[in-house]
Each structure stands twice: as C-alpha cells, then as structure tokens.
Design a protein around this motif. Structure first.
Motif, PDB file in Angstrom:
ATOM      1  N   PHE A 170      41.422  73.512  12.101  1.00 52.13           N
ATOM      2  CA  PHE A 170      43.081  72.151  12.553  1.00 52.13           C
ATOM      3  C   PHE A 170      44.188  72.407  12.373  1.00 52.13           C
ATOM      4  O   PHE A 170      45.120  71.717  12.645  1.00 52.13           O
ATOM      5  CB  PHE A 170      42.168  71.468  11.599  1.00 52.13           C
ATOM      6  CG  PHE A 170      42.812  70.893   9.784  1.00 52.13           C
ATOM      7  CD1 PHE A 170      43.854  70.799   9.065  1.00 52.13           C
ATOM      8  CD2 PHE A 170      41.809  72.649   9.003  1.00 52.13           C
ATOM      9  CE1 PHE A 170      43.933  71.456   7.526  1.00 52.13           C
ATOM     10  CE2 PHE A 170      42.181  72.599   7.739  1.00 52.13           C
ATOM     11  CZ  PHE A 170      43.272  72.606   6.682  1.00 52.13           C
ATOM     12  N   LEU A 171      44.431  73.628  11.319  1.00 56.53           N
ATOM     13  CA  LEU A 171      45.745  74.121  10.675  1.00 56.53           C
ATOM     14  C   LEU A 171      46.006  74.931  12.394  1.00 56.53           C
ATOM     15  O   LEU A 171      47.463  74.459  12.486  1.00 56.53           O
ATOM     16  CB  LEU A 171      45.264  74.793   9.435  1.00 56.53           C
ATOM     17  CG  LEU A 171      46.909  74.985   9.482  1.00 56.53           C
ATOM     18  CD1 LEU A 171      47.328  74.537   8.589  1.00 56.53           C
ATOM     19  CD2 LEU A 171      46.444  76.292   7.713  1.00 56.53           C
ATOM     20  N   THR A 172      45.785  75.500  12.612  1.00 52.46           N
ATOM     21  CA  THR A 172      46.262  77.071  13.662  1.00 52.46           C
ATOM     22  C   THR A 172      46.498  75.751  15.137  1.00 52.46           C
ATOM     23  O   THR A 172      47.244  76.165  16.086  1.00 52.46           O
ATOM     24  CB  THR A 172      45.267  77.635  14.006  1.00 52.46           C
ATOM     25  OG1 THR A 172      43.841  77.007  15.069  1.00 52.46           O
ATOM     26  CG2 THR A 172      44.759  78.499  13.050  1.00 52.46           C
ATOM     27  N   SER A 173      45.795  74.319  15.082  1.00 56.14           N
ATOM     28  CA  SER A 173      45.947  73.813  16.506  1.00 56.14           C
ATOM     29  C   SER A 173      47.866  73.128  15.949  1.00 56.14           C
ATOM     30  O   SER A 173      48.274  72.315  17.568  1.00 56.14           O
ATOM     31  CB  SER A 173      45.143  72.694  16.397  1.00 56.14           C
ATOM     32  OG  SER A 173      44.757  71.755  15.804  1.00 56.14           O
ATOM     33  N   ARG A 174      48.187  73.117  14.876  1.00 57.05           N
ATOM     34  CA  ARG A 174      49.317  72.677  14.438  1.00 57.05           C
ATOM     35  C   ARG A 174      50.928  73.094  14.392  1.00 57.05           C
ATOM     36  O   ARG A 174      51.635  72.755  14.119  1.00 57.05           O
ATOM     37  CB  ARG A 174      48.720  71.567  12.756  1.00 57.05           C
ATOM     38  CG  ARG A 174      48.397  70.328  13.830  1.00 57.05           C
ATOM     39  CD  ARG A 174      47.520  69.695  12.287  1.00 57.05           C
ATOM     40  NE  ARG A 174      48.968  69.658  11.251  1.00 57.05           N
ATOM     41  CZ  ARG A 174      49.195  69.305  10.243  1.00 57.05           C
ATOM     42  NH1 ARG A 174      47.896  69.890   9.835  1.00 57.05           N
ATOM     43  NH2 ARG A 174      49.991  69.392   9.259  1.00 57.05           N
ATOM     44  N   MET A 175      50.202  74.676  14.077  1.00 62.70           N
ATOM     45  CA  MET A 175      51.218  75.497  13.583  1.00 62.70           C
ATOM     46  C   MET A 175      51.893  76.105  14.634  1.00 62.70           C
ATOM     47  O   MET A 175      51.211  76.825  15.914  1.00 62.70           O
ATOM     48  CB  MET A 175      50.783  76.774  12.812  1.00 62.70           C
ATOM     49  CG  MET A 175      50.714  78.004  11.604  1.00 62.70           C
ATOM     50  SD  MET A 175      49.607  78.355  11.103  1.00 62.70           S
ATOM     51  CE  MET A 175      48.927  79.777  12.270  1.00 62.70           C
ATOM     52  N   SER A 176      53.045  76.519  14.370  1.00 61.42           N
ATOM     53  CA  SER A 176      53.995  77.376  15.553  1.00 61.42           C
ATOM     54  C   SER A 176      54.218  79.036  15.128  1.00 61.42           C
ATOM     55  O   SER A 176      53.823  78.802  13.706  1.00 61.42           O
ATOM     56  CB  SER A 176      55.058  76.867  15.765  1.00 61.42           C
ATOM     57  OG  SER A 176      55.925  76.162  14.624  1.00 61.42           O
TER      58      SER A 176
ATOM     59  N   SER B 269      59.367  71.126   8.120  1.00 60.78           N
ATOM     60  CA  SER B 269      58.410  72.339   8.493  1.00 60.78           C
ATOM     61  C   SER B 269      58.477  72.968   7.323  1.00 60.78           C
ATOM     62  O   SER B 269      59.361  72.904   6.543  1.00 60.78           O
ATOM     63  CB  SER B 269      58.880  73.119   9.426  1.00 60.78           C
ATOM     64  OG  SER B 269      59.085  74.692   9.067  1.00 60.78           O
TER      65      SER B 269
ATOM     66  N   SER C 176      50.595  75.822   2.229  1.00 65.84           N
ATOM     67  CA  SER C 176      51.482  75.539   2.668  1.00 65.84           C
ATOM     68  C   SER C 176      53.066  74.862   1.688  1.00 65.84           C
ATOM     69  O   SER C 176      52.523  74.520   0.361  1.00 65.84           O
ATOM     70  CB  SER C 176      51.693  74.622   3.158  1.00 65.84           C
ATOM     71  OG  SER C 176      51.583  72.714   2.295  1.00 65.84           O
TER      72      SER C 176
ATOM     73  N   VAL D 226      54.482  74.717   9.759  1.00 68.97           N
ATOM     74  CA  VAL D 226      53.951  73.464  10.219  1.00 68.97           C
ATOM     75  C   VAL D 226      54.702  72.087   9.688  1.00 68.97           C
ATOM     76  O   VAL D 226      54.944  71.988   8.758  1.00 68.97           O
ATOM     77  CB  VAL D 226      52.100  73.294   9.550  1.00 68.97           C
ATOM     78  CG1 VAL D 226      52.028  71.346   9.697  1.00 68.97           C
ATOM     79  CG2 VAL D 226      51.668  74.156   9.913  1.00 68.97           C
ATOM     80  N   ARG D 227      54.819  71.449  10.322  1.00 66.86           N
ATOM     81  CA  ARG D 227      56.011  69.852  10.425  1.00 66.86           C
ATOM     82  C   ARG D 227      55.026  68.780   9.459  1.00 66.86           C
ATOM     83  O   ARG D 227      53.433  69.121   9.632  1.00 66.86           O
ATOM     84  CB  ARG D 227      56.317  70.295  11.698  1.00 66.86           C
ATOM     85  CG  ARG D 227      57.521  70.439  12.467  1.00 66.86           C
ATOM     86  CD  ARG D 227      57.931  69.663  12.770  1.00 66.86           C
ATOM     87  NE  ARG D 227      58.712  68.933  12.546  1.00 66.86           N
ATOM     88  CZ  ARG D 227      59.714  67.877  13.313  1.00 66.86           C
ATOM     89  NH1 ARG D 227      60.025  67.682  15.032  1.00 66.86           N
ATOM     90  NH2 ARG D 227      60.379  67.241  12.794  1.00 66.86           N
TER      91      ARG D 227
END
Length: 376
Positions: free
Chosen positions: A284-290, A297, A347, A375-376
């Motif tokens: 759930f975290l990696t899918s939103r992370m840049s 962010s 975060s 992450v935003r």
C-alpha cells in the motif's frame, strides 16, 4: 543439488563461480572446519562434471548452533554429507574435531561417525521397532550390552519428553513425537556433533517451535555442537548462533546470526530474508511512493532498531527534541538469536536539511536509517 555443468576436465579448467564474498571467522578450537572444499560429480557418460560445492571455507565453533541456509539445490545437503563422510570432497580438507575425515577409509570413519549424530527430515524410524527399540538401534550395532542400553536409552527418552511412549510404534506417534525419537536416537552414541538435515521441514509451526526448543536445550545442557541445514530463515533466526548462506555451491555470506540478518549485503541473503516480518515495505505504501520529492510530499524513512536500542522511544524523542512531525506507516519488532530487532517505516513532514538532522540524531543514538522515497 545446484550443479553448474563444466566442460570435460581433460581439456579445460574447472569453472570458478563468481561472487564468493564470505570470509572465514576465527574460532578457537572449532568443531568443524572446511578448508577450500569442492565437490564435483560426473555427469553421466559425457565426461563432463557438475559442481555441487566450490571453494567452501567455513568454521563451525565448538558448542554453537550453526545454521547453513540456502534455496533448494544450493548445495546444503552435499555439504552436510561431507561432514559425516557419506561423500568425499573432490579437493580441500574437512576437519571434524581436529580429524581430517577426507583422508579416512571406511574402517577409520566408523569411530568418527559414532561421534556424529544425525536427524532427518522424514525421521527414518524403523516401523517394526518401538520408540525404545529405535533409540537403542545404534547402540546394538555398536555391540553395547542390554543393561547398558537400558541405562542409556531410558534417560534419552526422558530428555525428549517421551518416557511414556517407549513401547509405542512409529505408526502410533505424531510427527513431532517421531522427530523427538529421531533426536534421542541421534544422541544414543553420545556424539560431540549433531547434524540436522531439514529436521523441521515436515512439521507444523507449533511442533517446529517445540523441536527447536529441544535442540537448543540439548545444545545448552549437553554442550553439543549443532550444525543444521535448512531453507527456513525462521529456524535459523530462532536458535542459531552463527549462520552461513550458501548459493550456487558457494558460501556467500556468514557470521553471527544477528549480524548477518540485520546487516546482510548479499542479494541471496536479502531474498531469503524476504519472508521475515518487517523486512519489506508494504504494498500500500510502495504503490504510492515516488523516488523524487514533490511539493507537499512527505519523506519516507526506514529506521532499523538493533539490540538494546530496539525498545528505546527514539521516534518520540525525534518529534519532541527536533520538532519534526513523525507518522508511523508500518513496522515490526522481532527477536533474532535472542536479541531484539525492529524496523519501522515512518513519514516525516519537513525540509531536506531537517531530514538530514533527523537521520544524524538517530545515528547518534545507534539507529540506522535510510530515505526510501516520498509520498504525497
């Protein structure tokens, strides 16, 4: 076994597998020492060879529980068969309690094998013998008298908690009870070294924990050196003092279990550790992370807690002392080789300079950290 096919040795040099980053730890008066050990097998009638083990340097400290871990086919079973002389190395030396077993003939190997106990994945009990009879078997083969067998076997059944099952047959026992009988049998000749070949792989988690507790008890109370091979990181994490990671027939990483598990550098170790809680970021975290910061962010920081620092309230102090807003995203606290270890993913809402200050604050208190994304 993992075997890399070589060309005919009459016309070419055996292939040297790359990536042997392991170093041999020093250990006074070790129980087992591998020195430059290789094992090759003929590949059918082609004249080619296959490599099962190559350039193995390994020390098993006396009185330790040492785990050899690797994927299926990595060479673990071949390695353990070399220790009890069931296989001979193609080159190198294997010292067991100071004796180079590679140079012994079958007759000279017998007393050495009596000093080495072996427990197996599938128990290897004789169905026609009772629990008592299975434990007594190696003593009968050694020519021990009936009265002395009774004196030896009865305490062993008590040690493994099965005195009340002495007259039961294997078909009347559970898997865990069968393995306990296998352990008692392995101890019958009073060995100095106990080899465990995937001894818990056929057992359920609860039974596995009880067997591992028994092995640790035997190690502590009898001062027995235990060398176990497994593909299960949880097994090594639970009882091993030292661990060696084998891949492609080579030892790629080794050392005290806590150090290897918390400071591993080899990709094979990282992959094997993937099943342990907290070692990977949640999806759930990696899918939103840049990988690059954006306006608004938050910085995602992975914080590693080792040893005594694993239970210190450092994140609370990070917020109070530096005034940084900290939000816990994921994490786990575990125990490795009897020492606490934890990983938290947090975060932080702050600028780059403040994040660097936070990491320095953590480092000053013995915690390692790394920025893993935004992450935003």
């Amino acid at each position: 076994m993992n075997m890399t096919v070589l060309r005919n040795t009459a016309t070419s040099t055996p292939q040297v597998l790359p990536g042997n980053e392991a170093t041999v730890p020093e250990a006074p008066n070790p129980m087992v020492v591998f020195e430059g050990v290789a094992k090759r097998f003929a590949a059918g009638n082609t004249g080619a060879e296959v490599v099962a083990l190559n350039d193995i340097d390994l020390v098993v400290p006396r009185g330790s529980v040492t785990g050899i871990i690797g994927r299926s086919g990595a060479g673990k079973s071949t390695l353990i068969r070399l220790v009890n002389g069931l296989e001979k190395p193609s080159s190198g030396r294997i010292l067991v309690d100071g004796v180079d077993i590679a140079g012994l003939d079958e007759r000279s190997l017998r007393p050495v094998r009596r000093s080495i106990g072996m427990i197996f994945q599938h128990f290897n009990l004789l169905s026609s013998r009772t629990a008592f009879g299975n434990v007594a078997l190696p003593l009968e083969i050694a020519g021990v008298g009936t009265q002395d067998i009774e004196k030896r076997v009865a305490p062993l059944l008590d040690l493994v908690g099965l005195s009340d099952k002495r007259d039961r047959y294997p078909s009347e026992l559970s898997g865990g009870q069968k393995q306990r009988i296998g352990i008692a049998r392995a101890l019958a000749t009073e060995p100095k070294l106990l080899l465990s070949d995937e001894a818990t792989s056929a057992l359920d988690p609860e039974t596995t924990r009880s067997i591992l507790a028994l092995l640790r008890k035997i190690n502590k109370e009898l001062g027995l050196t235990v060398l176990l091979i497994t593909h299960e990181m949880e097994v090594v994490k639970a009882i091993a003092d030292h661990v060696a990671v084998i891949d492609g027939g080579r030892i790629v990483e080794q050392g005290p279990t806590f150090d290897v598990f918390t400071g591993h550098v080899h990709e094979t170790t990282k992959a094997l550790l993937g099943g342990l809680a907290g070692m990977h970021l949640p999806e759930f975290l990696t899918s939103r992370m840049s990988q690059l910061p954006e306006p608004g962010s938050r910085t995602i920081l992975r914080v590693i807690f080792k040893g005594e620092n694993a239970t210190e309230p450092m994140l609370a102090r990070l917020g109070s002392d530096l005034g940084i807003e900290v939000n816990i995203m994921a994490g786990a606290v575990d125990e490795i080789a009897g020492r606490p270890f934890g990983m938290l993913v947090v975060s932080l809402r702050s600028n780059e300079a403040k994040i660097a200050e936070a990491q320095q604050f953590l480092a000053n208190h013995g915690l390692s950290s790394e920025v893993v994304g935004y992450v935003r």
